[in-house]
Scaffold this motif. Structure first.
Motif, PDB file in Angstrom:
ATOM      1  N   LEU A  72       0.829  -1.209   0.000  1.00 22.37           N
ATOM      2  CA  LEU A  72       0.000   0.000   0.000  1.00 22.37           C
ATOM      3  C   LEU A  72       0.865   1.261   0.000  1.00 22.37           C
ATOM      4  O   LEU A  72       0.570   2.227  -0.711  1.00 22.37           O
ATOM      5  CB  LEU A  72      -0.936  -0.002   1.215  1.00 22.37           C
ATOM      6  N   THR A  73       1.938   1.229   0.787  1.00 23.47           N
ATOM      7  CA  THR A  73       2.847   2.373   0.839  1.00 23.47           C
ATOM      8  C   THR A  73       3.444   2.646  -0.542  1.00 23.47           C
ATOM      9  O   THR A  73       3.475   3.795  -1.011  1.00 23.47           O
ATOM     10  CB  THR A  73       3.978   2.130   1.861  1.00 23.47           C
ATOM     11  N   LYS A  79       1.695   6.594  -6.909  1.00 28.36           N
ATOM     12  CA  LYS A  79       0.382   7.010  -7.391  1.00 28.36           C
ATOM     13  C   LYS A  79      -0.295   5.911  -8.211  1.00 28.36           C
ATOM     14  O   LYS A  79      -0.955   6.173  -9.219  1.00 28.36           O
ATOM     15  CB  LYS A  79       0.491   8.309  -8.179  1.00 28.36           C
ATOM     16  N   GLY A  80      -0.070   4.671  -7.788  1.00 24.96           N
ATOM     17  CA  GLY A  80      -0.748   3.530  -8.385  1.00 24.96           C
ATOM     18  C   GLY A  80      -0.271   3.115  -9.754  1.00 24.96           C
ATOM     19  O   GLY A  80      -0.963   2.396 -10.465  1.00 24.96           O
ATOM     20  N   GLU A  84      -1.871  -0.564 -12.728  1.00 25.31           N
ATOM     21  CA  GLU A  84      -2.415  -0.650 -14.087  1.00 25.31           C
ATOM     22  C   GLU A  84      -1.730  -1.718 -14.926  1.00 25.31           C
ATOM     23  O   GLU A  84      -2.169  -2.007 -16.029  1.00 25.31           O
ATOM     24  CB  GLU A  84      -2.282   0.713 -14.780  1.00 25.31           C
ATOM     25  N   GLN A  85      -0.664  -2.299 -14.418  1.00 24.05           N
ATOM     26  CA  GLN A  85       0.103  -3.259 -15.209  1.00 24.05           C
ATOM     27  C   GLN A  85      -0.388  -4.684 -14.961  1.00 24.05           C
ATOM     28  O   GLN A  85      -0.697  -5.068 -13.834  1.00 24.05           O
ATOM     29  CB  GLN A  85       1.589  -3.127 -14.886  1.00 24.05           C
TER      30      GLN A  85
END
Length: 156
Positions: A72-73, A79-80, A84-85
């Motif tokens: 999560l850190t 920024k995520g 998306e990968q």
């Protein structure tokens, strides 16, 4: 502390968490095999060996906590971007499968084995539980191998 330093600390914690979970699984698999090896010839020695696995769930849970919090850190810090990968989505799903499998199959089978041993169950029933636990361990170890591979190769 810079963002990169925090990210690197989170990454080290993440790898440590995954290694703790995999190591606890390997230790549990090893103790389980020793239990069955000795239980056949000397049940009291087998039961004593089975008691040695007492800390495996604690290390597995601790590794899971490290893995989730550090993951999560890193997601917040990046920024995520990894979210998306494809490799990350597969890895994330497999981690969930490992945790759920550990709770549902692993814990239930080990509890079932404990009850059967307390009740002095027949050898046939014990053999079925033994085979299920062995398949559980092998599946978990295979999933860890896939997760480590995904983390290294990071395909898209």
């Amino acid at each position: 502390m810079t963002t990169m330093t925090i990210y690197n600390i989170a990454l080290i914690t993440h790898i440590t968490g995954l290694a703790l979970m995999a190591g606890a699984t390997i230790q549990d698999f090893s103790v389980s095999n020793q239990f069955w090896k000795h239980f056949i010839t000397d049940p009291s020695r087998g039961l004593a060996i089975r008691e040695a696995r007492g800390r495996s769930p604690l290390f597995f849970a601790l590794g899971g906590i490290f893995l989730i919090l550090s993951g999560l850190t890193m997601m917040v810090l990046t920024k995520g971007v990894f979210g998306e990968q494809l490799w990350f989505r597969i890895k994330f799903g497999l981690v969930l499968v490992i945790i759920i499998n550990g709770i549902i199959v692993g814990r239930l089978q080990k509890n079932k084995l404990g009850k059967m041993l307390d009740e002095g169950a027949a050898e046939g029933g014990l053999l079925k539980v033994k085979n299920t636990i062995n398949r559980f361990h092998l599946a978990q170890l295979f999933l860890f191998l896939v997760i480590f591979s995904l983390s290294v190769f990071k395909f898209n």
